[in-house]
Design a protein around this motif. Structure first.
Motif, PDB file in Angstrom:
ATOM      1  N   LEU A 237       0.685  -1.340   0.090  1.00  0.00           N
ATOM      2  CA  LEU A 237       0.085  -0.176  -0.247  1.00  0.00           C
ATOM      3  C   LEU A 237       0.791   1.275   0.133  1.00  0.00           C
ATOM      4  O   LEU A 237       0.418   2.334  -0.476  1.00  0.00           O
ATOM      5  N   GLN A 238       2.057   1.200   0.605  1.00  0.00           N
ATOM      6  CA  GLN A 238       2.852   2.401   0.622  1.00  0.00           C
ATOM      7  C   GLN A 238       3.796   2.247  -0.841  1.00  0.00           C
ATOM      8  O   GLN A 238       4.539   3.433  -0.803  1.00  0.00           O
ATOM      9  N   GLN A 239       3.988   1.418  -1.628  1.00  0.00           N
ATOM     10  CA  GLN A 239       4.479   1.355  -2.624  1.00  0.00           C
ATOM     11  C   GLN A 239       5.993   1.635  -2.700  1.00  0.00           C
ATOM     12  O   GLN A 239       6.514   2.520  -3.327  1.00  0.00           O
ATOM     13  N   VAL A 240       6.285   0.784  -1.633  1.00  0.00           N
ATOM     14  CA  VAL A 240       8.054   0.998  -1.493  1.00  0.00           C
ATOM     15  C   VAL A 240       8.594  -0.651  -1.796  1.00  0.00           C
ATOM     16  O   VAL A 240       7.955  -1.638  -1.877  1.00  0.00           O
ATOM     17  N   PRO A 241       9.798  -0.520  -2.116  1.00  0.00           N
ATOM     18  CA  PRO A 241      10.526  -2.066  -2.572  1.00  0.00           C
ATOM     19  C   PRO A 241      10.372  -2.994  -1.875  1.00  0.00           C
ATOM     20  O   PRO A 241      10.659  -4.283  -2.329  1.00  0.00           O
ATOM     21  N   ASN A 242      10.356  -2.878  -0.191  1.00  0.00           N
ATOM     22  CA  ASN A 242      10.432  -3.620   0.616  1.00  0.00           C
ATOM     23  C   ASN A 242      10.076  -3.404   1.872  1.00  0.00           C
ATOM     24  O   ASN A 242       9.461  -2.467   2.103  1.00  0.00           O
ATOM     25  N   ASN A 243       9.618  -4.500   2.659  1.00  0.00           N
ATOM     26  CA  ASN A 243       8.980  -4.344   4.058  1.00  0.00           C
ATOM     27  C   ASN A 243       9.661  -3.066   4.929  1.00  0.00           C
ATOM     28  O   ASN A 243       9.191  -2.391   5.807  1.00  0.00           O
ATOM     29  N   TYR A 244      11.272  -3.119   4.808  1.00  0.00           N
ATOM     30  CA  TYR A 244      11.969  -2.148   5.485  1.00  0.00           C
ATOM     31  C   TYR A 244      11.704  -0.879   5.419  1.00  0.00           C
ATOM     32  O   TYR A 244      11.950   0.022   6.258  1.00  0.00           O
ATOM     33  N   GLU A 245      11.343  -0.300   4.408  1.00  0.00           N
ATOM     34  CA  GLU A 245      11.083   1.013   3.915  1.00  0.00           C
ATOM     35  C   GLU A 245       9.925   1.437   4.177  1.00  0.00           C
ATOM     36  O   GLU A 245       9.459   2.473   3.767  1.00  0.00           O
ATOM     37  N   THR A 246       8.880   0.728   4.814  1.00  0.00           N
ATOM     38  CA  THR A 246       7.674   1.146   5.238  1.00  0.00           C
ATOM     39  C   THR A 246       7.651   2.070   6.651  1.00  0.00           C
ATOM     40  O   THR A 246       8.856   1.995   7.174  1.00  0.00           O
ATOM     41  N   ASP A 247       6.445   2.690   6.804  1.00  0.00           N
ATOM     42  CA  ASP A 247       6.495   3.559   8.066  1.00  0.00           C
ATOM     43  C   ASP A 247       6.650   2.844   9.169  1.00  0.00           C
ATOM     44  O   ASP A 247       6.918   3.204  10.366  1.00  0.00           O
ATOM     45  N   LEU A 248       6.491   1.467   9.317  1.00  0.00           N
ATOM     46  CA  LEU A 248       6.693   0.603  10.511  1.00  0.00           C
ATOM     47  C   LEU A 248       8.071   0.291  10.950  1.00  0.00           C
ATOM     48  O   LEU A 248       8.333   0.087  12.102  1.00  0.00           O
ATOM     49  N   ILE A 249       8.992   0.555   9.914  1.00  0.00           N
ATOM     50  CA  ILE A 249      10.326   0.236  10.302  1.00  0.00           C
ATOM     51  C   ILE A 249      11.441   1.281   9.908  1.00  0.00           C
ATOM     52  O   ILE A 249      12.468   1.552  10.609  1.00  0.00           O
ATOM     53  N   PHE A 250      11.169   1.930   8.498  1.00  0.00           N
ATOM     54  CA  PHE A 250      12.215   2.860   8.351  1.00  0.00           C
ATOM     55  C   PHE A 250      12.567   4.044   9.030  1.00  0.00           C
ATOM     56  O   PHE A 250      13.726   4.260   8.988  1.00  0.00           O
ATOM     57  N   PRO A 251      11.766   4.456   9.920  1.00  0.00           N
ATOM     58  CA  PRO A 251      12.260   5.517  10.692  1.00  0.00           C
ATOM     59  C   PRO A 251      13.454   5.020  11.881  1.00  0.00           C
ATOM     60  O   PRO A 251      14.164   5.657  12.121  1.00  0.00           O
ATOM     61  N   ILE A 252      13.076   3.821  12.088  1.00  0.00           N
ATOM     62  CA  ILE A 252      14.278   3.121  13.153  1.00  0.00           C
ATOM     63  C   ILE A 252      15.512   3.076  12.077  1.00  0.00           C
ATOM     64  O   ILE A 252      16.698   3.297  12.857  1.00  0.00           O
ATOM     65  N   ILE A 253      15.538   2.587  11.054  1.00  0.00           N
ATOM     66  CA  ILE A 253      16.679   2.537  10.307  1.00  0.00           C
ATOM     67  C   ILE A 253      17.242   3.799   9.985  1.00  0.00           C
ATOM     68  O   ILE A 253      18.505   4.147   9.963  1.00  0.00           O
ATOM     69  N   GLN A 254      16.357   5.005   9.629  1.00  0.00           N
ATOM     70  CA  GLN A 254      16.895   6.338   9.675  1.00  0.00           C
ATOM     71  C   GLN A 254      17.635   6.908  10.761  1.00  0.00           C
ATOM     72  O   GLN A 254      18.831   7.566  10.897  1.00  0.00           O
ATOM     73  N   THR A 255      17.130   6.657  12.084  1.00  0.00           N
ATOM     74  CA  THR A 255      17.789   6.899  13.316  1.00  0.00           C
ATOM     75  C   THR A 255      19.213   6.157  13.242  1.00  0.00           C
ATOM     76  O   THR A 255      20.269   7.025  13.631  1.00  0.00           O
ATOM     77  N   ALA A 256      19.216   5.137  13.122  1.00  0.00           N
ATOM     78  CA  ALA A 256      20.693   4.287  13.054  1.00  0.00           C
ATOM     79  C   ALA A 256      21.544   4.899  11.991  1.00  0.00           C
ATOM     80  O   ALA A 256      22.819   5.195  12.426  1.00  0.00           O
ATOM     81  N   ALA A 257      20.999   5.178  10.915  1.00  0.00           N
ATOM     82  CA  ALA A 257      21.679   5.641   9.690  1.00  0.00           C
ATOM     83  C   ALA A 257      22.447   7.238  10.244  1.00  0.00           C
ATOM     84  O   ALA A 257      23.507   7.656  10.087  1.00  0.00           O
ATOM     85  N   GLN A 258      21.463   7.932  10.935  1.00  0.00           N
ATOM     86  CA  GLN A 258      21.978   9.390  11.354  1.00  0.00           C
ATOM     87  C   GLN A 258      23.029   9.137  12.436  1.00  0.00           C
ATOM     88  O   GLN A 258      24.013  10.166  12.623  1.00  0.00           O
ATOM     89  N   ILE A 259      22.919   8.235  13.536  1.00  0.00           N
ATOM     90  CA  ILE A 259      24.142   8.029  14.390  1.00  0.00           C
ATOM     91  C   ILE A 259      25.345   7.513  13.685  1.00  0.00           C
ATOM     92  O   ILE A 259      26.471   8.037  14.052  1.00  0.00           O
ATOM     93  N   ALA A 260      25.161   6.775  12.480  1.00  0.00           N
ATOM     94  CA  ALA A 260      26.470   6.480  11.958  1.00  0.00           C
ATOM     95  C   ALA A 260      27.174   7.488  10.923  1.00  0.00           C
ATOM     96  O   ALA A 260      28.084   7.104  10.501  1.00  0.00           O
TER      97      ALA A 260
END
Length: 880
Positions: A237-260
């Protein structure tokens, strides 16, 4: 509603699903804990797990229809997390359930309606699968729903026949797939092609029971069990390439990327995998800790620890060197709190557990780096150019050291890593993990389960009665049901009622006797299986038969001891909360007749002053004679009153509350004193750590205090007699003896060194000149390793430019070898550490050290002459 899919958030998808089925007569139930009630299941791995007793017919459902969004944890495919589009450890399963109410026709109709009318999927984008023999489902899809036959795929049992276990309820299933490329047509549809299709809704038609022979018979009640993956729906429904880039998970990924300090979208694939792993695992560990799972080395605690360590490892891989998980966890908490308020309520506990585990593991990683240095040194000494796959896997599995990091450090040292060998070891672990993977086992196999159809649950009378007349319902010998058993037999006995308490909640089972007409059975232990109390004992006289009327009598003295110790654990927990930290919670306990043990969550050791204060507080409450108030209350009411739940226990709708007003209130099924004064006295024996963040107090109370004091008194009297002093003079006497012993040990070490030096001086006569260098290789008798090293250093000082290798057998079966090389010898390419390590292998040992001085050991003393001869030969060759 539009036929085009809506771009919905994860929360909107969840709410739409639940509201849809609530509007169709389903009761919305909250997600069950990740810690399942069923002890055969490690973690909640599917939406149906909380309903297992209903599907088995063991529990009457409160509602005929239910709908849930169930949080789940699976780790059987953990290595695929982040590498594929849809593998997760933590995920949410949306489900609708029918318990003997509607069946295939209605489930399929609603499945299609919610997909097309609520979520707006075009029928052209949907493909369904059915079990190859399920004509009924095929016809419903084709004739009633209107799905073209070309878009209904018949599939085999591996894909479309669902079973809870080897036997038990099962049935065909039908799955709905989303087709990303309907323009490719209906010819040669391959549902395994995940670039085109994604399965998002599984409808299980639980209509059969499978017996041990594999035969299927229709169930009296046909059930529906469905599962819609929330993360998969969000991807579509969010038309993203995988489950990880949905709003359920991607904000967590972005936080880790910012720290790195990196950007996800511009990163290479390896970095993206690490970020996805962090996003998935942090979500998992936040919910696990929120459900009161704590890291450990066993069971679900090990799953939690492993996930946290994988987060740390992948953080290192993307350049994060310090602690960071709690920052990422804050994002995960914020994303989940609207649907799962307990994650915010448990925020402090979640962050404390994560910080402690991360800090400890970072230290472990440091140890891994040191081990890698040793491995590299050994590889170079052996003249090899690669690190074995087994060594690399040990670093990965035991120390959490990523293969990529091992490869990077190896490359800096002009080495490679046997990646194929590493993969072999990894595959072995995967196979072990699959073999141990949690399953939903519904097989009814034990003798008790078979007898359950004919006998009633045991009635427990032990709270008020120490003895009771009872009927023998069942006798088991070696687990097999028998009609009778004779004297001399070990038996398991089920009575219709019993005063015997069965082991539960940390309290061990009662002891006592079962007797009858010419019959005496000594009851040695008690267990509880389902609703049956099992009396484990030995028939001392007579023959026991099913149907006999007997008298069951507990050992009252043992019961009094257990009651005192069990109540003492309640007082102990209350004292810990009052004196140390209100947030302390129980992590395990043991209540036996002679002692008690209480494990609790605490990140630090207690001070001696705190231990004393706790002991004094418990004894104060005992002396104050607080009366017990025992009542049975609804669970919600008991918790509202502030009752503390026992660790690892599962509770029904009504619970037993043990309340000592103003002191302690706990939910507990154990036996207790009626007044704290009955305990008598309480004494803490020890306080120590048993796991990361878990402490243990051992104590005694009541009548067991006298046993404890008698043992200590005997020891003190014995020591007083031996040292010829009064008991109060023992500490000073022991301190004096310790001082004398240390002085004597120092004198002995000095004498040993002097003797070794004296012995070594005689070796100057064996001096050999090789080129420009001096050489001494010899064996000294009965010289300890430290003295041997001193002797070698002394000899090297005397000869100047050269090499000294000495060997000794300081005690039976042990070999010590020392090599001391001058700087000139080092310049010839010889290093003492490598040299002595290679020589020691002849004696079945090894070792190493600095280039100029090194020491090694061995186990085979008979090989020492051969090792020294080899040393002399190698040195002559190298120095000439």
């Amino acid at each position: 509603m539009s036929s085009n899919p809506q771009k919905l958030s994860g929360n909107e998808i969840r709410n739409l699903f639940l509201d849809f089925f609530a509007g169709r007569g389903h009761q919305i139930l909250p997600s069950a804990s990740l810690v399942p009630e069923d002890p055969t299941v490690l973690l909640t791995i599917a939406g149906m797990v909380p309903f297992k007793p209903i599907f088995l017919g063991q529990r009457t459902p409160e509602f005929k229809r239910a709908t849930t969004s169930q949080k789940c944890i699976r780790t059987n495919d953990i290595e695929n997390v982040g590498r594929t589009k849809r593998h997760h450890t933590f995920f949410e399963m949306l489900g609708n359930f029918s318990f003997g109410d509607y069946f295939k026709e209605q489930a399929i109709a609603w499945g299609w309606e919610i997909s097309t009318q609520i979520f707006g999927f075009s029928p052209n984008n949907l493909v369904v699968s059915v079990f190859e023999e399920d004509d009924e489902a095929f016809n419903i899809w084709r004739d009633q729903i209107g799905v073209p036959a070309a878009r209904i795929k018949r599939m085999g049992a591996d894909d479309n026949f669902w079973a809870m276990g080897a036997t038990g309820p099962c049935g065909p299933c039908s799955e709905i797939y989303y087709d990303f490329h309907p323009e490719r047509g209906d010819d040669n549809i391959d549902l395994e092609d995940d670039s085109r299709f994604i399965e998002f809704y599984n409808l299980v038609f639980m209509q059969y029971n499978r017996d041990a022979s594999g035969n299927l018979t229709p169930l009296q009640n046909k059930n529906i069990d469905t599962g819609m993956g929330l993360e998969r729906m969000a991807q579509i429904l969010q038309q993203v390439p995988n489950n990880y880039e949905t709003d359920l998970i991607f904000p967590i990924i972005q936080t880790a990327a910012q720290i790195a300090g990196i950007d996800y979208h511009s990163s290479d694939e390896t970095t993206k995998v690490s970020l996805k792993v962090i996003g998935d695992h942090v979500r998992a560990v936040v919910h696990m800790i929120a459900d009161e799972i704590r890291a450990s080395n066993v069971g679900r605690g090990y799953v939690l620890r492993r996930l946290i360590r994988r987060v740390v490892r992948h953080g290192r891989l993307i350049g994060i060197s310090g602690e960071f998980i709690t920052q990422v966890a804050e994002t995960a908490i914020a994303l989940s709190e609207s649907a799962y308020p307990n994650v915010r309520q448990r925020e402090a506990a979640i962050k404390a557990e994560l910080q402690r585990e991360e800090s400890n593991f970072l230290k472990t990683l440091d140890r891994g780096e040191k081990l890698l240095e040793e491995i590299i040194q050994e590889v170079k000494q052996q003249g090899k150019t690669f690190i074995s796959g087994e060594s690399a896997f040990t670093l990965y599995d035991t120390y959490g050291f990523p293969l990529e990091l091992t490869q990077e450090i190896a490359e800096e040292n002009n080495l490679t890593v046997d990646e194929a060998g590493f993969n072999v070891e990894m595959q072995k672990q995967v196979e072990r993990a699959k073999a141990a993977h949690e399953t939903i086992d519904l097989t009814v196999q034990s003798s008790l389960d078979k007898l359950a159809e004919h006998i009633h649950a045991t009635e427990f009378l032990g709270y008020t009665q120490p003895a009771a007349t009872a009927k023998v319902e069942a006798i088991l010998v070696d687990g097999v049901s028998q009609e009778a058993a004779e004297a001399g037999t070990q038996v398991q006995i089920v009575l219709d009622q019993t005063p015997f308490y069965a082991e539960s909640g940390g309290q061990i089972g009662d002891r006592g006797y079962i007797s009858g007409d010419g019959i005496v059975i000594r009851v040695e232990d008690m267990k509880k299986e389902s609703d049956f109390f099992i009396h484990l004992g030995h028939i001392e006289r007579g023959t026991l038969r099913v149907g006999d009327t007997v008298t069951a009598q507990i050992d009252r003295a043992c019961r009094r001891r257990a009651q005192a110790n069990h109540t003492a654990t309640h007082l102990l927990q209350a004292a810990l909360k009052k004196i140390v930290d209100e947030g302390i919670s129980q992590a395990g306990s043991l209540v036996s007749f002679d002692r008690l043990r209480f494990d609790f969550n605490c990140p630090r050791a207690l001070t001696a002053e705190e231990v004393q204060q706790i002991e004094e507080q418990v004894n104060t409450w005992i002396a104050e004679a607080h009366a017990a108030n025992v009542e049975v209350l609804p669970l919600a009411e008991a918790k509202a009153k502030g009752a503390v739940a026992m660790f690892g226990e599962k509770y029904g709708d009504e619970v037993r509350v043990i309340d000592f007003p103003g002191v302690s209130m706990e939910l507990c099924g154990g036996t207790h004193v009626s007044n704290t004064a009955e305990i008598g006295v309480f004494k803490i024996i020890s306080e120590a750590g048993v796991a990361s963040g878990v402490r243990r107090i051992e104590a005694v109370s009541g009548p067991a205090i006298l046993d404890y004091l008698n043992v200590r008194d005997k020891v003190v009297k014995d020591l007083s007699d031996r040292f010829k002093v009064k008991p109060e003079e023992l500490p000073d006497r022991i301190t004096s003896l310790q001082t004398e012993l240390r002085t004597a040990e120092k004198q002995l070490e000095t004498l040993k060194s002097q003797l070794a030096i004296a012995k070594s001086d005689s070796l100057l006569d064996t001096l050999e000149t090789v080129g420009d260098h001096k050489l001494i290789v010899a064996q000294l008798e009965d010289v300890d390793p430290e003295s041997l090293k001193t002797a070698a250093e002394r000899l090297l000082q005397k000869i100047g430019n050269g090499a000294v290798v000495l060997g000794s057998v300081p005690e039976a079966g042990k070999v010590s070898i020392v090599a001391a090389f001058s700087a000139e010898v080092n310049k010839k390419g010889l290093q003492a550490g490598k040299f002595v390590g290679a020589i020691a292998k002849i004696c079945g040992g090894g070792g190493g050290g600095r280039p100029n001085l090194a020491q090694a050991g061995g186990r085979d003393a008979s090989k020492l002459p051969e090792a020294l001869a080899k040393a002399q030969s190698d040195l002559r060759s190298a120095l000439s």
